[in-house]
Write a protein that holds these residues in place. Structure first.
Motif: not given
Lengths: 205, 299
Positions: B191-198
């Motif tokens: 249902p949602v877009d997900l991302a990870g980062g720094f």
């Protein structure tokens, strides 16, 4: 749809940027404190335990320099008061130590005033004060004289010139012609100068 | 051409915002010169907290990252922190040989402009300098996003200018970050877009007056409803700042290292618009809460 959002957003940003002085900047008045030390040097070369060593300082010149260096005018200064005093032996090369007792007095030269005690020192080891700043025990009369001189300077009532004088009364061991008391020392008075300045700073929210 | 005009306006705005802060920052050096050690740290701490909160905010407005293809976005971010009443004072102790030693509540850099004076022995007085009477601390920075390679994009913040002030010199900000799409590994129906980062950032003012380092690492989620896209992020922030100045009392250079701050940071925001122009607003809940808004132009 795109234009409907784009135009108001860009107009908002441009207006925000161009009207910066009204929108982003806020004029603030703040009191700034300048810590200033004024020092006088005394050279002692004594064959007696009772001696007097005067040194004169043009306080107005000293304060003019402080204001000039910090780019503030006398009219910006709200107050100037004595914070503390200290002394330090700057040169001493004897084979033995000396303990000295006496006082440092202050006198207004510009108003031909009487001398009053600013600092008293009792049994002060010369060696212990070598290159070591010793907090001075202040006398209310001397502090009041200096505070009044500062007030006169701020209010343009006078350009104070101060004579500091070492009035020594006792030395242990007693110096003599064959055993001279020789040392240099420096007395310093710390002052807080409080000035009010107006400054535009970003404070948009 | 129209996009170029928008970029120039945005850069102009960021420049203006930074330049307006410079005279105030120069004045901070004068205020600090009355202090040494712990007093200087206490005086500056609220500004350091706000600065860290601002730097670690506003660097994304969506968790959607295309898997491949060339994408770019030029963005202007405005971040602000509102100061609480607690930030207005700190526990300050007299110094400079003042007797007797006393500890009082004195204004911080964001506190009242009125100095606080205490009486000492024999008619002496000690005065603690006033603050700048600030409600908020805001800053604007330009940033560029470039992507995508296997669902990864780069985030670059950069600003460098010689403000022409001999006491201050250069102001610069460099930020480098990366985000990676988590959604590409999930069911397309998720249902949602997900991302990870720094993101790492370094801010310097003058040769050595202020140096600040910020680092944040976290995950983001968003859902696109056409022209509106709510988003949220959870991250761990780190920030440190050092300040070098000359003490009036000692006449020597003093360097203070403000308490390095680490905190968990929850971001709640919403982006509005359709490419190539998207605006966003967000609120950041952390040790020092802050908000941000921005404008992005790109494809």
């Amino acid at each position: 749809m795109k234009t409907r959002f784009l135009v108001p957003l860009l107009l908002l940003l441009v207006a925000f940027a161009l009207s910066g002085s009204n929108c982003l900047l806020d004029e603030k008045v703040l009191e700034i404190v300048y810590f200033q030390k004024t020092c006088v040097d005394f050279e002692e070369n004594e064959d007696s335990e009772v001696f007097t060593t005067p040194a004169t300082m043009d306080y107005a010149d000293e304060l003019d320099d402080v204001l000039s260096n910090n780019e503030i005018s006398k009219s910006d200064v709200n107050s100037a008061r004595i914070v503390s005093a200290s002394y330090m032996v700057t040169d001493f090369s004897h084979t033995h130590d000396w303990d000295i007792t006496g006082e440092i007095t202050v006198r207004r030269v510009d108003t031909a005033g009487a001398a009053v005690t600013l600092v008293t020192y009792t049994g002060q080891s010369v060696l212990a004060a070598l290159n070591n700043s010793v907090p001075a025990i202040l006398d209310p009369a001397g502090v009041e004289l200096l505070n009044d001189a500062l007030e006169d300077y701020i209010t343009d009532a006078a350009d104070p010139v101060i004579e500091f004088s070492v009035e020594n009364g006792n030395v242990n061991p007693n110096p003599s012609v064959t055993n001279m008391l020789v040392f240099d020392w420096r007395g310093c008075v710390a002052i807080h100068i409080v000035a009010g300045i107006s400054l535009e700073v970003p404070d948009p929210f | 051409m129209r996009i170029l005009t928008r970029l120039i306006i945005a850069i102009g705005f960021a420049t203006l915002a930074l330049l307006m802060a410079v005279p105030a920052i120069a004045q901070i050096e004068d205020q600090l010169s009355a202090y040494t050690g712990a007093n200087a740290e206490g005086y500056l701490q609220p500004l350091s907290d706000a600065f860290g909160a601002n730097l670690n905010s506003g660097w994304y407005h969506s968790a959607y990252i295309p898997v491949d293809g060339f994408h770019w976005s030029f963005e202007l971010r405005v971040m602000g922190a509102i100061f609480s009443d607690d930030a207005a004072t700190f526990s300050a102790t007299t110094e400079g040989g003042f007797s007797p030693e006393q500890t009082v509540d004195a204004p911080t850099v964001v506190g009242s402009g009125d100095a606080v004076t205490v009486d000492g022995d024999s008619g002496t007085e000690f005065t603690f300098p006033g603050g700048f009477d600030l409600n908020s601390f805001a800053m604007a920075v330009p940033q560029i996003k470039l992507g995508s390679y296997k669902g990864t994009e780069a985030v670059i913040r950069y600003f460098a200018i010689d403000v022409g002030d001999v006491e201050i010199g250069n102001v610069s900000l460099l930020g480098l970050g990366a985000r990676h799409s988590i959604s590409q590994y999930l069911d397309p129906e998720f249902p949602v877009d997900l991302a990870g980062g720094f993101m790492w950032q370094k801010f310097t003012l003058g040769d050595d007056f202020i140096e600040a380092n910020a680092f944040t690492i976290g995950v983001q989620a968003s859902r696109n409803y056409g022209w509106i896209e709510p988003y949220a992020g959870l991250s761990y922030d780190m920030f440190s700042m050092s300040v070098a100045y000359e003490s009036d009392e000692s006449g020597e250079a003093e360097e203070i290292n403000l308490d390095a701050a680490s905190s968990v940071h929850l971001c709640l925001g919403c982006a509005i618009g359709i490419a190539p122009v998207i605006a966003n607003v967000e609120y950041n809940i952390a040790a020092q809460s802050s908000f941000a808004f921005g404008l992005a132009v790109g494809f």
